[in-house]
Design a protein around this motif. Structure first.
Motif, PDB file in Angstrom:
ATOM      1  N   ALA A 159     -45.187  -3.520 -85.595  1.00 34.91           N
ATOM      2  CA  ALA A 159     -45.236  -4.652 -86.518  1.00 34.91           C
ATOM      3  C   ALA A 159     -45.090  -5.979 -85.794  1.00 34.91           C
ATOM      4  O   ALA A 159     -44.662  -6.040 -84.634  1.00 34.91           O
ATOM      5  N   CYS A 160     -45.442  -7.044 -86.491  1.00 35.63           N
ATOM      6  CA  CYS A 160     -45.094  -8.396 -86.069  1.00 35.63           C
ATOM      7  C   CYS A 160     -43.925  -8.852 -86.926  1.00 35.63           C
ATOM      8  O   CYS A 160     -44.002  -8.814 -88.158  1.00 35.63           O
ATOM      9  N   VAL A 161     -42.851  -9.264 -86.288  1.00 31.09           N
ATOM     10  CA  VAL A 161     -41.690  -9.788 -86.992  1.00 31.09           C
ATOM     11  C   VAL A 161     -41.710 -11.307 -86.838  1.00 31.09           C
ATOM     12  O   VAL A 161     -41.647 -11.828 -85.721  1.00 31.09           O
ATOM     13  N   ALA A 162     -41.832 -12.010 -87.952  1.00 28.31           N
ATOM     14  CA  ALA A 162     -41.961 -13.464 -87.932  1.00 28.31           C
ATOM     15  C   ALA A 162     -40.728 -14.124 -88.529  1.00 28.31           C
ATOM     16  O   ALA A 162     -40.139 -13.628 -89.490  1.00 28.31           O
ATOM     17  N   MET A 163     -40.371 -15.244 -87.952  1.00 27.48           N
ATOM     18  CA  MET A 163     -39.241 -16.053 -88.418  1.00 27.48           C
ATOM     19  C   MET A 163     -39.750 -17.173 -89.310  1.00 27.48           C
ATOM     20  O   MET A 163     -40.563 -17.989 -88.889  1.00 27.48           O
ATOM     21  N   ASN A 164     -39.261 -17.211 -90.553  1.00 29.21           N
ATOM     22  CA  ASN A 164     -39.541 -18.336 -91.441  1.00 29.21           C
ATOM     23  C   ASN A 164     -38.309 -19.227 -91.479  1.00 29.21           C
ATOM     24  O   ASN A 164     -37.330 -18.924 -92.153  1.00 29.21           O
ATOM     25  N   SER A 165     -38.370 -20.335 -90.737  1.00 30.39           N
ATOM     26  CA  SER A 165     -37.237 -21.258 -90.690  1.00 30.39           C
ATOM     27  C   SER A 165     -37.437 -22.456 -91.601  1.00 30.39           C
ATOM     28  O   SER A 165     -36.547 -23.307 -91.711  1.00 30.39           O
TER      29      SER A 165
END
Length: 271
Positions: A159-165
């Motif tokens: 998977a791609c783990v993305a940070m939503n800041s």
């Protein structure tokens, strides 16, 4: 610390850490290959809604070194020739873009060598907005990953783990890049978090900021560990606030130029 000093520290760190990660590249490649396979169940259940996670890229888009990432030169004039054409000069790491393993390793995979199956993968979004409101250099930590898993289940391999800041909302403001004192200030991943994700066989990480590392990093440690392991990163993502924590499938429109250390990319998600 001045930006030039940061870059000198990075160069020294690159030389000292290069051999440390050489053995991890094979494991990273195997994780990346799992991406498309893991995405199939989500694709089968998708509504067909597509969200563009890519910012419009122009001369005003913020860059790490503060210089415009793209320049236009008219190559063909429509009034003179009946059609129009631009000559573009582009820095690889500008706009919404890919960091390939070659970016931080002498002999890692170029962006052209990324496995096609790694460019279609499950998307997992970690919400860091609350932490980022209190700390401009907030980081995704192991506790944030554990909380995500507790709420959503296991992170799929590849998977791609993305940070939503929430940082994408600042893209037209100087605050996207710097604090009031002119220092780099934006959220990113901690190495403790990316080490955990690597152990989970995650294939890629993504951020809605300028860098995988937080702005106050002096050694770009995440770049030095994540990319030489054979995995890739995505920087400058848009619209992550429109994405569910899990269930979306990411389509990474990576460029395919020889010897590329990365490059501007069209990133799409299907929900």
């Amino acid at each position: 610390m001045c930006h030039a000093c940061v870059m000198e520290d990075v160069k020294r760190s690159m030389m000292s850490r290069r051999s440390l990660f050489a053995g991890a590249a094979a494991a990273g490649t195997a994780a990346l290959a799992l991406g498309a396979l893991s995405a199939r169940p989500a694709l089968a259940q998708s509504t067909g809604k597509v969200v563009d996670l890519t910012h419009v890229f122009d001369e005003k888009f913020p860059t790490f070194d503060g210089k415009p990432g793209i320049a236009y030169e008219e190559a063909v004039n429509i009034d003179q020739a009946g059609y129009q054409l631009w000559k573009l000069t582009i820095f690889e790491h500008s706009g919404t873009h890919i960091d390939a393993p070659l970016h931080f390793s002498k002999d890692g995979k170029s962006v052209a060598e990324l496995a096609p199956e790694s460019l279609i993968c499950p998307l997992c979004v970690i919400d860091l907005t609350a932490k980022a409101r209190d700390d401009a250099n907030a980081m995704v930590e192991p506790a944030d990953i554990e909380a995500w898993v507790s709420a959503n289940g296991e992170i799929p391999k590849g998977a791609c783990v993305a940070m939503n800041s929430g940082w994408a909302a600042k893209v037209a403001s100087p605050e996207f890049r710097n604090d009031a004192a002119g220092n780099f200030a934006f959220p990113g991943f901690s190495t403790a978090a990316t080490d955990m994700l690597a152990g989970m066989e995650v294939g890629a990480i993504g951020v809605d900021t300028l860098s995988l590392d937080p702005g106050n990093s002096t050694d770009l440690a995440v770049h030095h560990s994540w990319l030489p392991s054979g995995r890739f990163g995505i920087e400058g993502l848009a619209n992550l606030d429109q994405m569910p924590a899990k269930g979306a499938t990411l389509f990474v429109g990576a460029p395919k130029h020889a010897r590329g250390t990365g490059g501007p990319a069209r990133i799409l998600a299907m929900m």
